[in-house]
Design a protein around this motif. Sequence first.
Motif, PDB file in Angstrom:
ATOM      1  N   GLY A  10     -64.175 -39.400  27.690  1.00 53.20           N
ATOM      2  CA  GLY A  10     -63.726 -40.357  28.096  1.00 53.20           C
ATOM      3  C   GLY A  10     -62.123 -40.500  28.383  1.00 53.20           C
ATOM      4  O   GLY A  10     -61.547 -39.092  28.571  1.00 53.20           O
ATOM      5  N   GLY A  11     -61.362 -41.463  28.386  1.00 55.11           N
ATOM      6  CA  GLY A  11     -60.050 -41.492  28.444  1.00 55.11           C
ATOM      7  C   GLY A  11     -59.467 -40.639  27.198  1.00 55.11           C
ATOM      8  O   GLY A  11     -59.960 -40.955  26.237  1.00 55.11           O
ATOM      9  N   TYR A  41     -68.505 -33.758  28.056  1.00 57.87           N
ATOM     10  CA  TYR A  41     -69.904 -33.606  28.247  1.00 57.87           C
ATOM     11  C   TYR A  41     -70.244 -32.538  29.472  1.00 57.87           C
ATOM     12  O   TYR A  41     -71.066 -32.044  29.441  1.00 57.87           O
ATOM     13  CB  TYR A  41     -70.685 -34.727  28.590  1.00 57.87           C
ATOM     14  N   ARG A  72     -64.728 -37.219  32.634  1.00 60.90           N
ATOM     15  CA  ARG A  72     -66.022 -38.150  32.777  1.00 60.90           C
ATOM     16  C   ARG A  72     -66.959 -37.355  33.894  1.00 60.90           C
ATOM     17  O   ARG A  72     -66.785 -36.482  34.668  1.00 60.90           O
ATOM     18  CB  ARG A  72     -65.593 -39.065  33.911  1.00 60.90           C
ATOM     19  N   SER A  73     -68.131 -37.170  33.133  1.00 62.31           N
ATOM     20  CA  SER A  73     -69.267 -36.309  33.666  1.00 62.31           C
ATOM     21  C   SER A  73     -70.296 -37.286  34.311  1.00 62.31           C
ATOM     22  O   SER A  73     -71.495 -37.569  33.493  1.00 62.31           O
ATOM     23  CB  SER A  73     -69.657 -35.458  32.676  1.00 62.31           C
ATOM     24  N   PHE A  76     -73.780 -35.705  33.584  1.00 67.98           N
ATOM     25  CA  PHE A  76     -74.285 -35.866  32.255  1.00 67.98           C
ATOM     26  C   PHE A  76     -75.082 -37.181  31.921  1.00 67.98           C
ATOM     27  O   PHE A  76     -76.297 -37.503  31.206  1.00 67.98           O
ATOM     28  CB  PHE A  76     -73.273 -35.730  31.199  1.00 67.98           C
ATOM     29  N   MET A  77     -75.040 -38.130  33.096  1.00 65.21           N
ATOM     30  CA  MET A  77     -75.881 -39.230  32.981  1.00 65.21           C
ATOM     31  C   MET A  77     -77.201 -38.980  33.563  1.00 65.21           C
ATOM     32  O   MET A  77     -78.237 -39.894  33.484  1.00 65.21           O
ATOM     33  CB  MET A  77     -75.223 -40.402  33.923  1.00 65.21           C
ATOM     34  N   GLY A 102     -64.807 -43.357  23.725  1.00 68.61           N
ATOM     35  CA  GLY A 102     -65.083 -44.783  23.750  1.00 68.61           C
ATOM     36  C   GLY A 102     -66.421 -45.109  24.008  1.00 68.61           C
ATOM     37  O   GLY A 102     -67.454 -44.116  23.569  1.00 68.61           O
ATOM     38  N   ASP A 103     -66.848 -46.228  24.394  1.00 67.16           N
ATOM     39  CA  ASP A 103     -68.274 -46.754  24.296  1.00 67.16           C
ATOM     40  C   ASP A 103     -69.070 -46.042  25.136  1.00 67.16           C
ATOM     41  O   ASP A 103     -70.278 -45.542  24.964  1.00 67.16           O
ATOM     42  CB  ASP A 103     -68.288 -48.397  24.524  1.00 67.16           C
ATOM     43  N   GLY A 104     -68.544 -45.375  26.500  1.00 62.37           N
ATOM     44  CA  GLY A 104     -69.416 -44.686  27.377  1.00 62.37           C
ATOM     45  C   GLY A 104     -69.705 -43.479  26.778  1.00 62.37           C
ATOM     46  O   GLY A 104     -70.850 -42.864  26.688  1.00 62.37           O
ATOM     47  N   SER A 105     -68.901 -42.788  26.001  1.00 63.89           N
ATOM     48  CA  SER A 105     -69.178 -41.582  25.326  1.00 63.89           C
ATOM     49  C   SER A 105     -70.279 -41.673  24.168  1.00 63.89           C
ATOM     50  O   SER A 105     -71.045 -40.971  23.848  1.00 63.89           O
ATOM     51  CB  SER A 105     -67.651 -40.928  24.621  1.00 63.89           C
ATOM     52  N   ARG A 107     -72.761 -43.915  24.239  1.00 67.08           N
ATOM     53  CA  ARG A 107     -73.763 -44.143  24.989  1.00 67.08           C
ATOM     54  C   ARG A 107     -74.325 -42.721  25.189  1.00 67.08           C
ATOM     55  O   ARG A 107     -75.592 -42.269  25.118  1.00 67.08           O
ATOM     56  CB  ARG A 107     -73.951 -44.821  26.381  1.00 67.08           C
ATOM     57  N   GLY A 108     -73.488 -41.433  25.646  1.00 68.10           N
ATOM     58  CA  GLY A 108     -73.762 -40.233  25.751  1.00 68.10           C
ATOM     59  C   GLY A 108     -74.279 -39.733  24.563  1.00 68.10           C
ATOM     60  O   GLY A 108     -75.324 -38.961  24.592  1.00 68.10           O
ATOM     61  N   THR A 125     -59.833 -44.363  21.726  1.00 66.57           N
ATOM     62  CA  THR A 125     -59.453 -44.899  22.888  1.00 66.57           C
ATOM     63  C   THR A 125     -58.177 -45.881  22.648  1.00 66.57           C
ATOM     64  O   THR A 125     -58.308 -46.627  21.757  1.00 66.57           O
ATOM     65  CB  THR A 125     -60.701 -45.554  23.616  1.00 66.57           C
TER      66      THR A 125
HETATM   67  P1  ATP Z   1     -62.655 -44.741  27.623  1.00 67.79           P
HETATM   68  O1  ATP Z   1     -62.852 -46.194  26.713  1.00 67.79           O
HETATM   69  O2  ATP Z   1     -61.310 -44.476  27.299  1.00 67.79           O
HETATM   70  O3  ATP Z   1     -62.844 -45.226  29.222  1.00 67.79           O
HETATM   71  P2  ATP Z   1     -65.261 -44.026  27.320  1.00 67.79           P
HETATM   72  O4  ATP Z   1     -66.034 -43.005  26.469  1.00 67.79           O
HETATM   73  O5  ATP Z   1     -65.699 -45.338  27.270  1.00 67.79           O
HETATM   74  O6  ATP Z   1     -63.940 -43.887  27.252  1.00 67.79           O
HETATM   75  P3  ATP Z   1     -66.650 -43.372  29.932  1.00 67.79           P
HETATM   76  O7  ATP Z   1     -66.139 -42.854  31.264  1.00 67.79           O
HETATM   77  O8  ATP Z   1     -67.196 -44.667  30.056  1.00 67.79           O
HETATM   78  O9  ATP Z   1     -65.372 -43.415  28.919  1.00 67.79           O
HETATM   79  O10 ATP Z   1     -67.917 -42.340  29.434  1.00 67.79           O
HETATM   80  C1  ATP Z   1     -67.584 -40.946  29.166  1.00 67.79           C
HETATM   81  C2  ATP Z   1     -68.598 -40.276  29.483  1.00 67.79           C
HETATM   82  O11 ATP Z   1     -69.873 -40.286  28.810  1.00 67.79           O
HETATM   83  C3  ATP Z   1     -69.060 -40.317  30.800  1.00 67.79           C
HETATM   84  O12 ATP Z   1     -68.437 -39.452  31.977  1.00 67.79           O
HETATM   85  C4  ATP Z   1     -70.580 -39.805  30.881  1.00 67.79           C
HETATM   86  O13 ATP Z   1     -70.682 -38.330  31.083  1.00 67.79           O
HETATM   87  C5  ATP Z   1     -71.027 -40.087  29.525  1.00 67.79           C
HETATM   88  N1  ATP Z   1     -71.755 -41.410  29.393  1.00 67.79           N
HETATM   89  C6  ATP Z   1     -71.310 -42.729  29.651  1.00 67.79           C
HETATM   90  N2  ATP Z   1     -72.456 -43.668  29.720  1.00 67.79           N
HETATM   91  C7  ATP Z   1     -73.401 -42.846  29.516  1.00 67.79           C
HETATM   92  C8  ATP Z   1     -74.855 -43.406  29.410  1.00 67.79           C
HETATM   93  N3  ATP Z   1     -75.372 -44.774  29.595  1.00 67.79           N
HETATM   94  N4  ATP Z   1     -75.780 -42.332  29.366  1.00 67.79           N
HETATM   95  C9  ATP Z   1     -75.255 -40.884  29.208  1.00 67.79           C
HETATM   96  N5  ATP Z   1     -74.181 -40.598  29.246  1.00 67.79           N
HETATM   97  C10 ATP Z   1     -73.135 -41.530  29.446  1.00 67.79           C
END
Ligand code: ATP
Length: 331
Positions: A10-11, A41, A72-73, A76-77, A102-105, A107-108, A125
């Motif tokens: 993420g960021g 990822y 950001r990948s 990987f989704m 962050g939260d996206g990471s 979820r990964g 983050t």
């Molecule tokens: P920031 O808060 O700084 O934006 P972040 O971790 O929330 O950080 P994201 O871009 O939302 O940043 O997520 C980072 C990476 O996590 C994504 O590019 C993707 O590869 C993975 N990811 C996010 N959501 C999912 C998901 N639901 N399932 C699988 N992988 C995910």
Amino acid sequence: MKVIGIVTSGGDAPGMNAAVRAITRVSNKLGMDVFGIYHGYAGLIEDEIIRLDTRKVGDILHRGGTILKTARSPEFMTEAGQAKAVANIKKYGMQGLAIIGGDGSFRGALALQKHGIRVVGIPGTIDNDIPCTDYTIGFDTAVNTIVDSVNKIRDTATSHERTFVVEVMGKNCGDLALSSGLAGGAEVILIPEIEPDYDAVCKKVQKSHDQAKSHAVVIVAEGVGGDPKGRGVYDSSAFRVANYINEKTNIETRVTILGHIQRGGSPTVNDRLLASRLGAEAAKALYEKDTGKMVATKDGKIVRVDLEYALTQKKTVKEEFIELANLLASV
Ligand code: ATP
């Protein structure tokens, strides 16, 4: 647990390196080998993996960004992307991963857990938008950067007797705006959690002007007034507010969008301490196979929270800070 990996995703956030250092050093002390994955990822999928050890993470504690890079990948989704990542994790004998992001990471991370990989999340983050932790790594440094910038802007605002609208990061979470607004003495603070009342903002700026105050500083989070995605720079939350003030009050109003300057810089002492404590706790949790957790800070103590639970919770803004901001603003 004998072998672990570290991912920053993420960021980027100041203090991520301090966390990488702490995870590596504590893991080595506990007899675990450590791999570092480049580019989040994406690097797991592309096999961009290096060995880390206590010496290799020297001289990084004070550096901003992440030495492991981040990305950001989208791949990987997908199931196919995750399968490739899992194959590489197994190829290196990694039994668990510490994931800083962050939260996206997170979820990964949960997606990897479904494939049988043990995971521990570390909130990193600048936005402080993760539920179940008082602070995220990088937030304190970002707030200090914003306050430093506001101090400088205030000098010009005072000299020219102008109103300045300063836009800070925060798409859904107003913590950066609120804390920097309080610490920087902003006359008005606008956060995404509260619907903006532009007429009330104009009244405050006008009142400040009428009281012969030499300036007014309005801090606005980027997510105020709608989704920042898809908006051009000149339709940013800051320009909307500034245009409104200009039209309604005729008071000369300027805009500063701080942008990515908020992400960089050497981490503050608070962020170094937080990252070191959370990193050490993550290594211990992996060693104990106490996984599926997020390491967090609660009332000054380091705790472990169920990761899936944390992601279902809603991050709320501190009511006390909102009340304090209203009390302290002199208009
Ligand atoms: P920031 O808060 O700084 O934006 P972040 O971790 O929330 O950080 P994201 O871009 O939302 O940043 O997520 C980072 C990476 O996590 C994504 O590019 C993707 O590869 C993975 N990811 C996010 N959501 C999912 C998901 N639901 N399932 C699988 N992988 C995910």
